[in-house]
Design a protein around this motif. Structure first.
Motif, PDB file in Angstrom:
ATOM      1  N   MET A 158     -49.692  53.124   8.917  1.00  0.00           N
ATOM      2  CA  MET A 158     -50.953  52.418   8.688  1.00  0.00           C
ATOM      3  C   MET A 158     -50.840  51.490   7.480  1.00  0.00           C
ATOM      4  SD  MET A 158     -53.702  55.452   9.579  1.00  0.00           S
ATOM      5  CE  MET A 158     -55.033  54.628   8.783  1.00  0.00           C
ATOM      6  N   ALA A 159     -50.180  51.952   6.439  1.00  0.00           N
ATOM      7  CA  ALA A 159     -50.006  51.130   5.246  1.00  0.00           C
ATOM      8  C   ALA A 159     -49.147  49.908   5.570  1.00  0.00           C
ATOM      9  CB  ALA A 159     -49.374  51.951   4.140  1.00  0.00           C
ATOM     10  N   LYS A 160     -48.127  50.117   6.368  1.00  0.00           N
ATOM     11  CA  LYS A 160     -47.240  49.021   6.755  1.00  0.00           C
ATOM     12  C   LYS A 160     -48.009  47.974   7.559  1.00  0.00           C
ATOM     13  CE  LYS A 160     -42.793  48.197   8.962  1.00  0.00           C
ATOM     14  NZ  LYS A 160     -41.650  48.790   9.683  1.00  0.00           N
ATOM     15  N   ARG A 161     -48.838  48.431   8.489  1.00  0.00           N
ATOM     16  CA  ARG A 161     -49.633  47.507   9.299  1.00  0.00           C
ATOM     17  C   ARG A 161     -50.659  46.764   8.435  1.00  0.00           C
ATOM     18  NH1 ARG A 161     -50.477  51.853  14.050  1.00  0.00           N
ATOM     19  NH2 ARG A 161     -48.404  51.647  14.986  1.00  0.00           N
ATOM     20  N   ALA A 162     -51.278  47.467   7.500  1.00  0.00           N
ATOM     21  CA  ALA A 162     -52.262  46.841   6.617  1.00  0.00           C
ATOM     22  C   ALA A 162     -51.587  45.766   5.769  1.00  0.00           C
ATOM     23  CB  ALA A 162     -52.916  47.890   5.733  1.00  0.00           C
ATOM     24  N   LYS A 163     -50.404  46.073   5.283  1.00  0.00           N
ATOM     25  CA  LYS A 163     -49.658  45.104   4.477  1.00  0.00           C
ATOM     26  C   LYS A 163     -49.304  43.884   5.316  1.00  0.00           C
ATOM     27  CE  LYS A 163     -45.750  44.804   1.361  1.00  0.00           C
ATOM     28  NZ  LYS A 163     -44.580  45.476   0.799  1.00  0.00           N
ATOM     29  N   ALA A 164     -48.926  44.086   6.566  1.00  0.00           N
ATOM     30  CA  ALA A 164     -48.589  42.980   7.460  1.00  0.00           C
ATOM     31  C   ALA A 164     -49.814  42.107   7.714  1.00  0.00           C
ATOM     32  CB  ALA A 164     -48.032  43.514   8.767  1.00  0.00           C
ATOM     33  N   ARG A 165     -50.984  42.744   7.876  1.00  0.00           N
ATOM     34  CA  ARG A 165     -52.222  41.980   8.069  1.00  0.00           C
ATOM     35  C   ARG A 165     -52.539  41.152   6.832  1.00  0.00           C
ATOM     36  NH1 ARG A 165     -54.060  46.679  10.687  1.00  0.00           N
ATOM     37  NH2 ARG A 165     -55.038  47.386   8.769  1.00  0.00           N
ATOM     38  N   GLU A 166     -52.342  41.721   5.661  1.00  0.00           N
ATOM     39  CA  GLU A 166     -52.610  41.009   4.413  1.00  0.00           C
ATOM     40  C   GLU A 166     -51.673  39.812   4.255  1.00  0.00           C
ATOM     41  OE1 GLU A 166     -54.919  41.237   1.864  1.00  0.00           O
ATOM     42  OE2 GLU A 166     -55.942  42.465   3.352  1.00  0.00           O
ATOM     43  N   ASN A 167     -50.430  39.984   4.667  1.00  0.00           N
ATOM     44  CA  ASN A 167     -49.449  38.897   4.539  1.00  0.00           C
ATOM     45  C   ASN A 167     -49.775  37.726   5.462  1.00  0.00           C
ATOM     46  OD1 ASN A 167     -47.986  40.172   2.572  1.00  0.00           O
ATOM     47  ND2 ASN A 167     -46.571  41.132   4.008  1.00  0.00           N
ATOM     48  N   LYS A 168     -50.468  38.003   6.568  1.00  0.00           N
ATOM     49  CA  LYS A 168     -50.834  36.932   7.488  1.00  0.00           C
ATOM     50  C   LYS A 168     -51.940  36.059   6.922  1.00  0.00           C
ATOM     51  CE  LYS A 168     -49.596  38.857  11.960  1.00  0.00           C
ATOM     52  NZ  LYS A 168     -50.093  39.276  13.265  1.00  0.00           N
ATOM     53  N   LYS A 169     -52.784  36.629   6.065  1.00  0.00           N
ATOM     54  CA  LYS A 169     -53.901  35.885   5.494  1.00  0.00           C
ATOM     55  C   LYS A 169     -53.368  34.823   4.547  1.00  0.00           C
ATOM     56  CE  LYS A 169     -57.213  39.653   5.716  1.00  0.00           C
ATOM     57  NZ  LYS A 169     -58.005  40.589   4.916  1.00  0.00           N
ATOM     58  N   GLU A 170     -54.032  33.675   4.583  1.00  0.00           N
ATOM     59  CA  GLU A 170     -53.625  32.583   3.713  1.00  0.00           C
ATOM     60  C   GLU A 170     -54.279  32.779   2.353  1.00  0.00           C
ATOM     61  OE1 GLU A 170     -53.792  27.809   3.962  1.00  0.00           O
ATOM     62  OE2 GLU A 170     -53.433  28.899   5.819  1.00  0.00           O
ATOM     63  N   LYS A 171     -53.463  32.904   1.332  1.00  0.00           N
ATOM     64  CA  LYS A 171     -53.973  33.132  -0.009  1.00  0.00           C
ATOM     65  C   LYS A 171     -54.128  31.795  -0.726  1.00  0.00           C
ATOM     66  CE  LYS A 171     -51.638  37.545  -0.126  1.00  0.00           C
ATOM     67  NZ  LYS A 171     -50.470  38.262  -0.589  1.00  0.00           N
ATOM     68  N   PRO A 172     -55.148  31.685  -1.562  1.00  0.00           N
ATOM     69  CA  PRO A 172     -55.303  30.434  -2.318  1.00  0.00           C
ATOM     70  C   PRO A 172     -54.154  30.277  -3.312  1.00  0.00           C
ATOM     71  CG  PRO A 172     -56.858  32.078  -3.087  1.00  0.00           C
ATOM     72  CD  PRO A 172     -56.173  32.655  -1.888  1.00  0.00           C
TER      73      PRO A 172
END
Length: 69
Positions: free
Chosen positions: A11-25
């Motif tokens: 679950m942590a790995k998937r959450a991290k992958a989702r966060e990496n997909k988001k475009e950060k300012p």
């Protein structure tokens, strides 16, 4: 490793992958003004000075004409 730990890691790995997909300012991606060389700045400054002086001279001459009438 037991089942619970394995699930938590997945679950942590998937959450991290989702966060990496988001475009950060990115503060460094702000649009920078185009570089203007020192010579170009001097030219623009001289041009602006001549344009600022021209309307002032026209107003002064038109003002003196009105006073003459």
């Amino acid at each position: 490793m037991n089942k619970k730990q394995k699930l938590i890691k997945q679950m942590a790995k998937r959450a991290k992958a989702r966060e990496n997909k988001k475009e950060k300012p990115n503060p460094s991606s702000k649009a920078k003004p185009k570089y203007i060389s020192k010579a170009e700045r001097a030219k623009l400054e001289a041009l602006a000075a001549t344009q600022d002086d021209a309307p002032a001279q026209e107003q002064a001459t038109s003002g003196s004409q009105e006073q003459a009438e």
